[in-house]
Design an enzyme around this catalytic site. Structure first.
Site, PDB file in Angstrom:
ATOM      1  N   HIS A   1     -49.301  66.940  89.217  1.00 54.96           N
ATOM      2  CA  HIS A   1     -48.603  66.554  87.989  1.00 54.96           C
ATOM      3  C   HIS A   1     -49.557  66.404  86.817  1.00 54.96           C
ATOM      4  O   HIS A   1     -49.137  66.135  85.693  1.00 54.96           O
ATOM      5  CB  HIS A   1     -47.838  65.247  88.211  1.00 54.96           C
ATOM      6  CG  HIS A   1     -46.817  65.346  89.298  1.00 54.96           C
ATOM      7  ND1 HIS A   1     -47.116  65.077  90.618  1.00 54.96           N
ATOM      8  CD2 HIS A   1     -45.516  65.729  89.283  1.00 54.96           C
ATOM      9  CE1 HIS A   1     -46.030  65.266  91.353  1.00 54.96           C
ATOM     10  NE2 HIS A   1     -45.058  65.666  90.573  1.00 54.96           N
TER      11      HIS A   1
ATOM     12  N   GLY B   1     -45.172  74.820  98.516  1.00 56.31           N
ATOM     13  CA  GLY B   1     -44.138  75.854  98.464  1.00 56.31           C
ATOM     14  C   GLY B   1     -44.140  76.685  97.203  1.00 56.31           C
ATOM     15  O   GLY B   1     -44.367  77.886  97.236  1.00 56.31           O
TER      16      GLY B   1
ATOM     17  N   LYS C   1     -38.505  68.018  74.983  1.00 55.60           N
ATOM     18  CA  LYS C   1     -39.459  68.732  75.840  1.00 55.60           C
ATOM     19  C   LYS C   1     -40.231  69.772  75.035  1.00 55.60           C
ATOM     20  O   LYS C   1     -41.466  69.889  75.161  1.00 55.60           O
ATOM     21  CB  LYS C   1     -38.702  69.412  76.977  1.00 55.60           C
ATOM     22  CG  LYS C   1     -39.517  70.383  77.826  1.00 55.60           C
ATOM     23  CD  LYS C   1     -38.602  71.120  78.796  1.00 55.60           C
ATOM     24  CE  LYS C   1     -39.342  72.191  79.570  1.00 55.60           C
ATOM     25  NZ  LYS C   1     -40.253  71.613  80.584  1.00 55.60           N
TER      26      LYS C   1
END
Length: 782
Positions: free
Chosen positions: A700, A438, A21
């Protein structure tokens, strides 16, 4: 020479501490060059291969590594590049990432769940005007790398042609057979070159064979593999299935290949029953998935030995491979780094490396005899017994609460129609209400603050003050943007499941237990080890503070019982339904606390509900009934004045529309920006009468969608939905997006909504988009 061999199907690609990552995101932010990225990825890849060799695996997979997603890898390898991303001037690696993430000019390809897991894959797109072409023999590249740099003759792994096509879009059902034929020569070339390079086995992943297939589709499978086996005379083909029992056992074991991989963990015993009933061909190898590749619990070695003994009664040892049930992609790398866990719990766990130890141990037992592993079996049994008998796992009051609901059907007291009129009178929202799902951007500053608090560098008071400051800033920003229903931003939450697990009894947590969800996004699922209970309110403090700052409604944000279960590593000693009922009752108590504190809108997210749908049609109804029951159990006691929202990810809405209606939520939002048109088509076939938000842009992707683009999405939805039921929102939470992406995207979304409202003749009370409020100048990363 060993009779039985050990193998893995795939290994976690992210590294023990998410080095994968770190490298990806550094490249995307232009902090490192492409050369740096390739070097870092190679080092990580070779380390993982060497580790598997050192742990004793005989057949080590190569080609399971990916820079983003293995389905996308296969699509790009065969030239399935959407027309909007084709450019002779763009490097292939950049094109690869553009397909996954989008760019300024083009939206990313659709992303959806990998069968019934929480892993997401990029949906390949077929173009009728462009035939597939082999652009690179990717498995060969990785095979030669392992062979030349580590002396490993690996087992190349490649997504099989039937599964690749079944997971793709852009063609009609009657075109399936002809399109499959266009892929066969490309696979033949890949296999021929691997054969020439000295590969012994090639693993072709065909998990779609564990779904319900028609006789026509099974016929296509036979035709494909008859053609694939012939050009590689010395190469052994292993067709690998997982996640369920195969749909037509007799047909699958009759395929003209050298080996068949079966899942003996998630098959509910069906694969073993079929093996006993129909036997197994004497000329094939069985790759037996006996170790659970999807959960973190250590194997009961006595039980696994019994399973292998049953298999060995039918398949000879020299035609047997011992392996996990699926790729170890779905579990963390190693337990060794989890020093903080209680010894009795840690001893009961097995991550990828420990599962490999189990595989090699069982293989040793077969090859050298049971006495050679007797001590390990005994030690494991003693360890598991200590854990099973731990009093921390059992809470009688929880079991009593669950039993009180036996035979009762949870339901709200007032109909949706009655509630809808009441809610409109209370909230007075304009037509096409705007909101978000949210979460709001979690900047470096926020993550650093959470880290300082966790490491004791900040007091609780200092951390709470910081969170309230961020909540206040973003309430002001949301009001300035013009959103109708606000959120507190979830700045205090590390993850939508982990956060709740930390507040509930019965959960344990890892430090480095990361698994890939999509792209560079990893999650750290909590471990459910005991009965679940709510010791004290979880969310009321931050949400009620947010509500005190505005006259607009602020949604209370909860994660639903099915999603908490699905996105955790659950206990396996009781049925899933029993655990979700415990979770639902804990959430029911939390909802009561929110209502008592004046919160009138409560969102209970169930993004995992659709992904948990069983692969076999025969099992779906029971699953849906239990999922609906758990959601309704959590929400059935709310006041009639309370508006209940929910959210789902990448749902094939048409398939479960009746079940979604039964949830009886007042508003549902669905993550569909990448497949907006397909979902709209579902509403042309079936009706839905409650509030719904379809997600007008994809969070995304880092691109900022234009006002016109979102206006088009809204207008398209209104062709099949009534304006009074349609909500406008992004398709998912915004925690992974930057502020410079989030604010303009939401501004454009509100502007698009305003335009449509004006066209409808129902202008809402949306503030003018004036200058940026002072607080937003301080929101960016330090």
């Amino acid at each position: 020479m060993k009779k039985t061999r050990s193998s893995t199907i795939g290994y976690p690609r992210i590294g023990e501490k998410r080095e994968w990552k770190e490298a990806l995101e550094a490249f995307w932010s232009k902090s490192i060059t492409e050369e740096d990225l390739l070097r870092k990825m190679e080092a990580l890849r070779l380390n993982d291969l060497q580790k598997q060799k050192n742990l004793g695996i005989d057949l080590i997979p190569v080609g399971d590594f990916s820079f983003y997603d293995h389905v996308l890898d296969t699509a790009v390898m065969f030239g399935l590049i959407p027309r909007r991303f084709r450019s002779d001037e763009t490097p292939l690696l950049q094109t690869y990432f553009d397909i996954a993430r989008g760019n300024k000019e083009a939206v990313a390809s659709e992303m959806t769940k990998w069968f019934n897991t929480n892993y997401h894959y990029i949906v390949p797109e077929f173009d009728q005007n462009t035939a597939p072409v082999l652009k690179e023999n990717r498995p060969l590249t990785y095979f030669l790398e392992a062979k030349n740099k580590l002396g490993i003759t690996g087992k190349p792994v490649l997504l099989g042609p039937v599964t690749l096509l079944k997971l793709s879009k852009g063609y009609k059902q009657e075109e399936f057979g002809p399109l499959l034929k266009t892929l066969v020569p490309l696979y033949q070339q890949v296999l021929k070159e691997l054969d020439e390079a000295g590969a012994e086995w090639v693993q072709l992943d065909e998990p779609v064979l564990s779904t319900d297939l028609t006789k026509t589709e099974i016929g296509h499978v036979k035709d494909v593999y008859e053609q694939l086996h012939s050009p590689a005379a010395n190469l052994k083909l292993l067709v690998q299935t997982y996640f369920e029992s195969v749909s037509d056992y007799e047909a699958i074991i009759s395929l003209p290949v050298d080996g068949i991989g079966l899942d003996f963990v998630h098959d509910d015993g069906a694969n073993l029953d079929a093996l006993k009933k129909y036997g197994f061909p004497a000329d094939k190898t069985l790759a037996a998935g006996v170790v659970n590749g999807r959960n973190v619990w250590g194997s009961d070695l006595e039980e696994k030995w019994g399973l292998l003994e049953a298999i060995r009664g039918i398949v000879s040892d020299n035609r047997l491979i011992v392996q996990p049930s699926c790729s170890l992609l779905h579990v963390p790398v190693t337990v060794k780094t989890e020093d903080h866990l209680e010894p009795e719990l840690k001893g009961a766990l097995a991550f990828a490396d420990q599962k490999i130890d189990e595989i090699t141990l069982l293989t040793k037992g077969i090859n050298e005899g049971r006495p050679s592993i007797e001590d390990e079996i005994k030690t494991r049994e003693e360890t598991l017994q200590i854990f099973r008998q731990s009093p921390s796992r059992t809470k009688p009051h929880v079991q009593n609460e669950v039993s009180e609901w036996e035979g009762k059907e949870p339901a709200r007291d007032f109909s949706f129609t009655a509630r809808q009129a009441l809610h409109q009178d209370i909230f007075k929202l304009p037509v096409l209400p705007t909101t978000t799902i949210g979460s709001l951007p979690q900047t470096t500053e926020i993550r650093q603050a959470r880290s300082r608090y966790r490491h004791g560098e900040w007091s609780t008071a200092a951390y709470d003050a910081f969170i309230q400051k961020k909540v206040a800033e973003w309430i002001e920003v949301q009001e300035w943007i013009g959103l109708d229903v606000l959120v507190h931003g979830e700045f205090e939450r590390n993850d939508m499941v982990e956060y709740f697990g930390e507040k509930l009894d019965g959960f344990a947590f890892t430090k480095y237990g990361w698994v890939q969800s999509y792209g560079s996004r990893s999650v750290k699922p909590p471990i459910i080890y005991g009965d679940v209970a709510l010791p004290e309110p979880m969310t009321t403090k931050d949400i009620t503070y947010a509500q005190s700052l505005t006259d607009k409604p602020v949604k209370g944000m909860l994660t639903g019982p099915v999603t908490i279960y699905k996105w955790s590593f659950p206990r396996e000693d009781i049925r899933a339904f029993e655990v979700t009922k415990q979770l639902a009752l804990a959430l029911q108590n939390e909802i009561s606390h929110l209502e008592k504190n004046g919160i009138g809108m409560i969102q209970v997210d169930e993004p995992a509900l659709r992904e948990g749908l069983p692969l076999k049609d025969a099992k779906k109804q029971q699953y849906l009934q239990e999922a609906i029951y758990a959601f309704k159990l959590a929400t059935c006691t709310v006041k009639k004045e309370t508006q209940v929202h929910t959210h789902m990810c990448y749902s094939e809405f048409g398939e479960i529309i009746d079940s979604i209606k039964q949830l009886d939520a007042d508003v549902i939002s669905i993550e569909t920006a990448r497949s907006h048109g397909e979902l709209i088509a579902d509403f042309e076939k079936a009706s839905y009468d409650k509030g719904i938000g379809l997600g007008v842009y994809d969070i995304h992707s880092p691109r900022v969608p234009s006002t016109e683009e979102m206006e088009t999405s809204i207008r398209r939805a209104l062709q099949v939905l009534h304006p009074q039921q349609f909500w406008v929102n992004p398709d998912c939470g915004l925690k992974t997006r930057g502020i410079d992406e989030t604010v303009p995207s939401l501004k454009n979304m509100v502007e698009a909504t305003q335009r449509v409202r004006e066209a409808l003749g129902s202008v809402g009370a949306v503030p003018a988009l004036g200058s940026v409020p002072v607080t937003t100048r301080n929101l960016s990363n330090p």
